[in-house]
Design an enzyme around this catalytic site. Structure first.
Site, PDB file in Angstrom:
ATOM      1  CD1 TRP A 297       2.972  28.698  14.985  1.00 24.83           C
ATOM      2  CD2 TRP A 297       2.216  29.794  13.278  1.00 24.83           C
ATOM      3  NE1 TRP A 297       3.304  30.122  15.165  1.00 24.83           N
ATOM      4  CE2 TRP A 297       2.866  30.523  14.179  1.00 24.83           C
ATOM      5  CE3 TRP A 297       1.554  30.290  12.234  1.00 24.83           C
ATOM      6  CZ2 TRP A 297       3.052  31.980  13.897  1.00 24.83           C
ATOM      7  CZ3 TRP A 297       1.606  31.652  11.716  1.00 24.83           C
ATOM      8  CH2 TRP A 297       2.459  32.509  12.489  1.00 24.83           C
TER       9      TRP A 297
ATOM     10  CG  HIS B 138       2.965  29.463   8.035  1.00 32.72           C
ATOM     11  ND1 HIS B 138       3.262  29.802   9.245  1.00 32.72           N
ATOM     12  CD2 HIS B 138       2.136  30.413   7.546  1.00 32.72           C
ATOM     13  CE1 HIS B 138       2.964  31.197   9.318  1.00 32.72           C
ATOM     14  NE2 HIS B 138       2.138  31.504   8.255  1.00 32.72           N
TER      15      HIS B 138
ATOM     16  CD  GLU C 284       5.919  34.410   6.558  1.00 34.64           C
ATOM     17  OE1 GLU C 284       5.423  34.546   5.662  1.00 34.64           O
ATOM     18  OE2 GLU C 284       5.143  34.170   7.757  1.00 34.64           O
TER      19      GLU C 284
ATOM     20  CD  GLU D 278       5.114  32.462   2.082  1.00 35.09           C
ATOM     21  OE1 GLU D 278       4.031  32.665   1.364  1.00 35.09           O
ATOM     22  OE2 GLU D 278       5.214  33.168   3.234  1.00 35.09           O
TER      23      GLU D 278
ATOM     24  CE1 TYR E 182      -1.984  32.635  11.588  1.00 38.10           C
ATOM     25  CE2 TYR E 182      -0.676  31.857   9.543  1.00 38.10           C
ATOM     26  CZ  TYR E 182      -1.200  32.754  10.565  1.00 38.10           C
ATOM     27  OH  TYR E 182      -0.801  34.265  10.535  1.00 38.10           O
TER      28      TYR E 182
ATOM     29  CG  ASP F 256       2.556  30.292   3.888  1.00 39.43           C
ATOM     30  OD1 ASP F 256       3.760  29.629   4.098  1.00 39.43           O
ATOM     31  OD2 ASP F 256       2.653  31.513   4.241  1.00 39.43           O
TER      32      ASP F 256
ATOM     33  NE  ARG G   8       6.609  35.163   1.153  1.00 37.20           N
ATOM     34  CZ  ARG G   8       5.552  36.272   1.261  1.00 37.20           C
ATOM     35  NH1 ARG G   8       5.427  37.146   0.573  1.00 37.20           N
ATOM     36  NH2 ARG G   8       4.642  35.809   2.260  1.00 37.20           N
TER      37      ARG G   8
ATOM     38  NE  ARG H  94      -1.574  32.476   1.713  1.00 34.28           N
ATOM     39  CZ  ARG H  94      -1.323  32.594   3.152  1.00 34.28           C
ATOM     40  NH1 ARG H  94       0.180  32.607   3.572  1.00 34.28           N
ATOM     41  NH2 ARG H  94      -2.170  32.543   3.883  1.00 34.28           N
TER      42      ARG H  94
ATOM     43  CD  GLU I 122       1.443  37.935   1.896  1.00 37.25           C
ATOM     44  OE1 GLU I 122       2.662  38.259   2.684  1.00 37.25           O
ATOM     45  OE2 GLU I 122       0.624  37.319   2.660  1.00 37.25           O
TER      46      GLU I 122
HETATM   47  C1  GCO Z   1       2.051  35.144   4.891  1.00 36.22           C
HETATM   48  C2  GCO Z   1       2.401  34.982   6.255  1.00 36.22           C
HETATM   49  C3  GCO Z   1       1.691  35.805   7.388  1.00 36.22           C
HETATM   50  C4  GCO Z   1       2.293  35.412   8.681  1.00 36.22           C
HETATM   51  C5  GCO Z   1       1.892  36.539   9.630  1.00 36.22           C
HETATM   52  C6  GCO Z   1       2.633  36.288  11.073  1.00 36.22           C
HETATM   53  O1  GCO Z   1       2.766  34.541   4.151  1.00 36.22           O
HETATM   54  O2  GCO Z   1       1.577  36.375   4.639  1.00 36.22           O
HETATM   55  O3  GCO Z   1       2.621  33.598   6.501  1.00 36.22           O
HETATM   56  O4  GCO Z   1       0.247  35.379   7.079  1.00 36.22           O
HETATM   57  O5  GCO Z   1       1.787  34.228   9.202  1.00 36.22           O
HETATM   58  O6  GCO Z   1       2.647  37.607   8.918  1.00 36.22           O
HETATM   59  O7  GCO Z   1       2.404  37.731  11.660  1.00 36.22           O
HETATM   60 MG    MG Z   2       4.182  32.925   4.773  1.00 39.00          MG
END
Ligand code: GCO
Ligand code: MG
Length: 408
Positions: free
Chosen positions: A408, A218, A268, A242, A159, A216, A289, A147, A345
């Site tokens: 974020w 996010h 997620e 993602e 982030y 990602d 995810r 990633r 992951e």
């Molecule tokens: C990922 C995620 C994580 C989340 C985290 C939040 O794809 O691994 O986005 O990094 O941000 O699990 O608690």
């Molecule tokens: Mg993620």
């Protein structure tokens, strides 16, 4: 056989984890992960105050019945706190069942469908030089899929970009700053959309066309922005993009899908199959995810993946370091067993975390394997865990340059 004890532990060996331990009257112990990053104590309370007493005296083998009892019995369904609590009970019961059977858990899920689970790691760097170092370091560790996250010109921090690119130094970087209140970061979507394709172009030029690359988003984009990014990234052949939009609005993905062939992964922050209903039946995504820890455990995840399989959608189980080694082990047993496995992951826990949680999973030549120990294959050191008390730590908050709170 009856459940005689159910105990909840909160510990912070490097970061916070919530663990449920279920013990039977003949001394078999099962573990479940109930960690919800930044809201750990809410799940610990849900379990301690409302669930553990209901478990005493129940037959630990009745996993489906216990799942339905907790899900339907509470009347208030779904949500991350409830589903993490149910997941912890479910995984602990599967651990017990497999230990009693004397088999690694994946054998009870149908046995191995593959020799190991392809894992992806997180390479990141604020600039290209740091990113390339991080990619090389991951390749040296044996990762076969990576990633990619980078800084964005004009923004001080982003982030998902590690403070240090060296694994082991500050690799366990989430939340970006561990503190009793969330740190604040800035965001500029137009700058991000301009920058990301140039990063993938540079990475492909340096590392060639074969390496599977992931990214990602996010939840930071609107549907039309996500469509634009997916289209711009097509020449770089991503394994997936993602969380391109906040997918509570599942219909939004129709627009993204119409515009791009970049594969999409979402889920997620979802916690039940209902969150995927439109995404799966309309084939709007390619990878599911969810984390075992946040989506009701193995019982619910197996059903979710079987549902996804009908539409040629594969797994991509969430495995950041805020999933405990117990949750990660549960994921690996599923990964090995299900037919529609996609990728797993794998961020690697800190050495302190792995002293408290003794694991039997392995990572060899880019593939994860849950090991052959009966059950999940994870032991929890209660005495050592007590030396790492809960340490309040929150995920960051993001603001646009004009101060508006943003995803974020
Ligand atoms: C990922 C995620 C994580 C989340 C985290 C939040 O794809 O691994 O986005 O990094 O941000 O699990 O608690
Ligand atoms: Mg993620």
């Amino acid at each position: 056989m009856k459940i005689s004890h159910a105990d909840v532990f909160v510990t912070s060996p490097g970061r916070n984890f919530v663990t449920l331990k279920i013990t039977t009257d003949d001394g078999v112990v099962g573990y479940g992960d109930a960690t919800l990053n930044g809201r750990e104590l809410a799940v610990a309370s849900y379990l301690r105050d409302h669930v553990t007493s209901l478990l005493i005296g129940r037959d630990p083998h009745r996993i489906e019945d216990t799942w339905q009892y907790l899900y339907r019995g509470a009347y208030w369904r779904r949500g991350p706190v409830t589903m993490a609590a149910i997941a912890a009970v479910d995984v602990a019961l599967w651990d017990i069942k497999a230990k009693v059977a004397g088999l690694p858990l994946y054998q009870l899920l149908g046995g191995a469908s593959r020799t190991g689970a392809l894992a992806y790691g997180h390479a990141s760097g604020f600039d290209l030089e740091a990113l390339f170092d991080s990619i090389r370091e991951h390749l040296e560790l044996g990762y076969r899929a990576i990633r990619i996250q980078t800084g964005v010109p004009g923004l001080d921090s982003v982030y998902g970009v590690a403070a240090s690119t060296k694994i082991g130094e500050r690799y366990d970087y989430e939340p970006a700053q561990r503190s009793a209140a969330p740190s604040e970061e800035q965001w500029d979507t137009r700058a991000y959309l301009r920058h990301v394709p140039t990063v993938f172009e540079a990475v492909r030029n340096e590392f060639g066309p074969e390496l599977p690359l992931l990214h990602d988003g996010h939840h930071r984009m609107t549907p039309i922005q996500a469509a634009k990014l997916g289209k711009a990234l097509e020449p770089y052949d991503l394994f997936w993009l993602e969380d391109c939009t906040p997918a509570e609005n599942q219909e939004a993905l129709r627009l993204v899908r119409q515009h791009t062939t970049t594969p999409l992964a979402i889920g997620e922050i979802f916690n039940t199959a209902f969150d995927y209903q439109t995404l799966i039946t309309e084939q709007l995504i390619d990878y599911v995810r969810s984390a075992v820890t946040h989506t009701g455990g193995i019982t619910a995840m197996k059903k979710l993946f079987d549902f996804a399989a009908l539409y040629q959608i594969k797994s991509g189980i969430h495995g950041p370091t805020d999933i405990s080694p117990v949750g990660q082990a549960a994921a690996l047993h599923l990964d090995l067993a299900i037919h529609n496995f996609g990728i797993q992951e794998y961020m690697r826990h800190s050495p302190e975390t792995l002293e408290v949680f003794k694991t039997s999973y392995s990572f060899t030549d880019g593939l994860l394997h849950p090991g052959e120990t009966p059950g999940l294959g994870v032991e929890y050191d209660e005495q050592l865990a007590e030396k790492f008390p809960y340490d309040p730590a929150y995920l960051p908050v993001n603001r646009l340059l004009d101060g508006t709170v943003h995803d974020w």
